[in-house]
Scaffold this motif. Sequence first.
Motif, PDB file in Angstrom:
ATOM      1  N   GLU A 229      37.272  44.674  50.111  1.00  0.00           N
ATOM      2  CA  GLU A 229      36.895  44.863  48.933  1.00  0.00           C
ATOM      3  C   GLU A 229      35.404  45.614  48.843  1.00  0.00           C
ATOM      4  N   ARG A 230      34.610  45.333  49.893  1.00  0.00           N
ATOM      5  CA  ARG A 230      33.277  46.113  49.796  1.00  0.00           C
ATOM      6  C   ARG A 230      33.348  47.468  50.029  1.00  0.00           C
ATOM      7  N   ARG A 231      34.435  48.012  50.808  1.00  0.00           N
ATOM      8  CA  ARG A 231      34.765  49.351  51.051  1.00  0.00           C
ATOM      9  C   ARG A 231      35.243  49.918  49.753  1.00  0.00           C
ATOM     10  N   MET A 232      35.951  49.275  48.850  1.00  0.00           N
ATOM     11  CA  MET A 232      36.734  49.756  47.569  1.00  0.00           C
ATOM     12  C   MET A 232      35.470  50.048  46.710  1.00  0.00           C
ATOM     13  N   ALA A 329      31.349  53.918  36.395  1.00  0.00           N
ATOM     14  CA  ALA A 329      30.405  52.884  36.887  1.00  0.00           C
ATOM     15  C   ALA A 329      30.532  51.311  36.327  1.00  0.00           C
ATOM     16  N   ALA A 330      30.746  51.419  34.978  1.00  0.00           N
ATOM     17  CA  ALA A 330      30.869  50.101  34.203  1.00  0.00           C
ATOM     18  C   ALA A 330      31.951  49.436  34.970  1.00  0.00           C
ATOM     19  N   GLY A 331      33.239  49.925  35.237  1.00  0.00           N
ATOM     20  CA  GLY A 331      34.398  49.413  35.598  1.00  0.00           C
ATOM     21  C   GLY A 331      34.169  48.710  37.213  1.00  0.00           C
ATOM     22  N   ILE A 332      33.432  49.769  37.749  1.00  0.00           N
ATOM     23  CA  ILE A 332      33.164  49.174  39.153  1.00  0.00           C
ATOM     24  C   ILE A 332      31.977  47.952  39.290  1.00  0.00           C
ATOM     25  N   ALA A 333      31.215  48.025  38.326  1.00  0.00           N
ATOM     26  CA  ALA A 333      30.154  46.806  38.204  1.00  0.00           C
ATOM     27  C   ALA A 333      31.247  45.422  37.890  1.00  0.00           C
ATOM     28  N   VAL A 334      31.976  45.727  37.112  1.00  0.00           N
ATOM     29  CA  VAL A 334      32.983  44.416  36.679  1.00  0.00           C
ATOM     30  C   VAL A 334      33.757  43.839  37.994  1.00  0.00           C
ATOM     31  N   LEU A 335      34.300  44.984  38.806  1.00  0.00           N
ATOM     32  CA  LEU A 335      35.002  44.556  40.081  1.00  0.00           C
ATOM     33  C   LEU A 335      34.009  43.905  40.857  1.00  0.00           C
ATOM     34  N   ALA A 336      32.950  44.540  41.069  1.00  0.00           N
ATOM     35  CA  ALA A 336      31.793  44.145  42.272  1.00  0.00           C
ATOM     36  C   ALA A 336      31.662  42.575  41.866  1.00  0.00           C
ATOM     37  N   ALA A 337      31.326  42.096  40.290  1.00  0.00           N
ATOM     38  CA  ALA A 337      30.948  40.973  40.168  1.00  0.00           C
ATOM     39  C   ALA A 337      32.091  39.944  40.288  1.00  0.00           C
ATOM     40  N   ARG A 338      33.302  40.336  39.955  1.00  0.00           N
ATOM     41  CA  ARG A 338      34.454  39.611  40.127  1.00  0.00           C
ATOM     42  C   ARG A 338      34.633  39.199  41.840  1.00  0.00           C
ATOM     43  N   ALA A 339      34.485  40.228  42.551  1.00  0.00           N
ATOM     44  CA  ALA A 339      34.569  40.128  43.999  1.00  0.00           C
ATOM     45  C   ALA A 339      33.548  39.044  44.656  1.00  0.00           C
ATOM     46  N   ARG A 340      32.250  39.053  43.956  1.00  0.00           N
ATOM     47  CA  ARG A 340      31.297  38.267  44.390  1.00  0.00           C
ATOM     48  C   ARG A 340      31.609  36.522  43.870  1.00  0.00           C
ATOM     49  N   SER A 341      32.270  36.721  42.850  1.00  0.00           N
ATOM     50  CA  SER A 341      32.488  35.486  41.962  1.00  0.00           C
ATOM     51  C   SER A 341      33.662  34.616  42.949  1.00  0.00           C
ATOM     52  N   THR A 342      34.467  35.374  43.309  1.00  0.00           N
ATOM     53  CA  THR A 342      35.715  35.075  44.141  1.00  0.00           C
ATOM     54  C   THR A 342      35.243  34.501  45.597  1.00  0.00           C
ATOM     55  N   ARG A 343      34.389  35.193  46.175  1.00  0.00           N
ATOM     56  CA  ARG A 343      33.863  34.848  47.437  1.00  0.00           C
ATOM     57  C   ARG A 343      33.201  33.330  47.412  1.00  0.00           C
ATOM     58  N   ARG A 344      32.324  33.409  46.455  1.00  0.00           N
ATOM     59  CA  ARG A 344      31.440  32.210  45.961  1.00  0.00           C
ATOM     60  C   ARG A 344      32.463  30.804  45.792  1.00  0.00           C
TER      61      ARG A 344
END
Length: 353
Positions: A229-232, A329-344
């Motif tokens: 996910e980090r690479r994406m 950029a806005a879409g990627i920010a949402v994706l990054a936030a969701r990925a962090r939430s899932t990992r937590r």
Amino acid sequence: MTSDAARRAWLPALRQRNFGLFWTGQLISGTGTWMQTVAMAWLVLDISHSAATLGTVTTLQFLPMLLFVLPAGVLADRVPKRRLLLATQALAAVQALTLGILAAHGTPRIWQLAVLAFVLGVSNAFNNPTQQAFVSEMVDAPLVPEAVALNSVQFNTTRMVGSALGGLAIAQFSPAAVFFANAATFAAPLLARNVLHVQAVGFGALMAAFGAGALIAGIALVVLRGGSERRMVGAGAVLAGVLVLLGMSHSYPVSLTLMGLAGISGTVFTTTANTRLQLFVPDQLRGRVMGLFVLLMAGTTPIGASLLGQGAAAFGVPATMVAFGLATAAGIAVLAARARSTRRTSTGRRAHP
């Protein structure tokens, strides 16, 4: 060849006969398809002198993705994939031949080009998810990530070579010659003009630069395999920045470089996403899931193409490109936030069973 031996061999996926033949056939027909893509866009602009018209025709080409790709995924799970692929390739060949005949006998009408663009879209809507799902039937399971990456190499090689050849063929011959050439290739498996003021060869070179960057990324991913996910997220962030810079650029060399970077970042994003899906999806649902993947990646193109065309007509190409970059950029920010939430959440569950 055993799975262990296949892993040790150089490009073992291509050594598996069915995949090797399929990959080579797609390399030939894909080159013709990208030549046609350049010629089609150039012809629409040459006839209409309108970015909005080009956006409309592009919308019609990708609209079938939105309408038919999910049913196509279901169909791919229920019928022999090879037969379905032959049917879609035959339809695309007929479409290219019809385009060639129309262009050779005078100036085609925009409505004719629009209808034929829609026909090609129908072919692609059924072809793309079937082709994606077919990969796992042609290679052993350990080689799926490599096969997916090799498909990306093939796709982007054809984009680079086909785009360049398309621009050269338009300049030296005519769009009709390109359409006929594309029709012939199916026998193997059956911002430029408005901002940078370049002609057909320059237009093809810009698309080739995108393909070259994508090819570099595809080759790298063959070696790296897998994906995270980090690479994406990283690739998506780079793509957003490149789109903003493209909108600000009025230099042809700078734009060529940025198109190459767009090819790299876009390919890393899509190929990594594809690989992750191929590894985790159950076989019985593969066609449906890949249909959904194609819908998200290509089926939304009609919306984007329409917005791009209308935005370019109303506000200009540079401003529209910048807006697209900011939206990415806005879409990627949402994706990054969701990925962090899932990992937590995942970490919390492991800590508190």
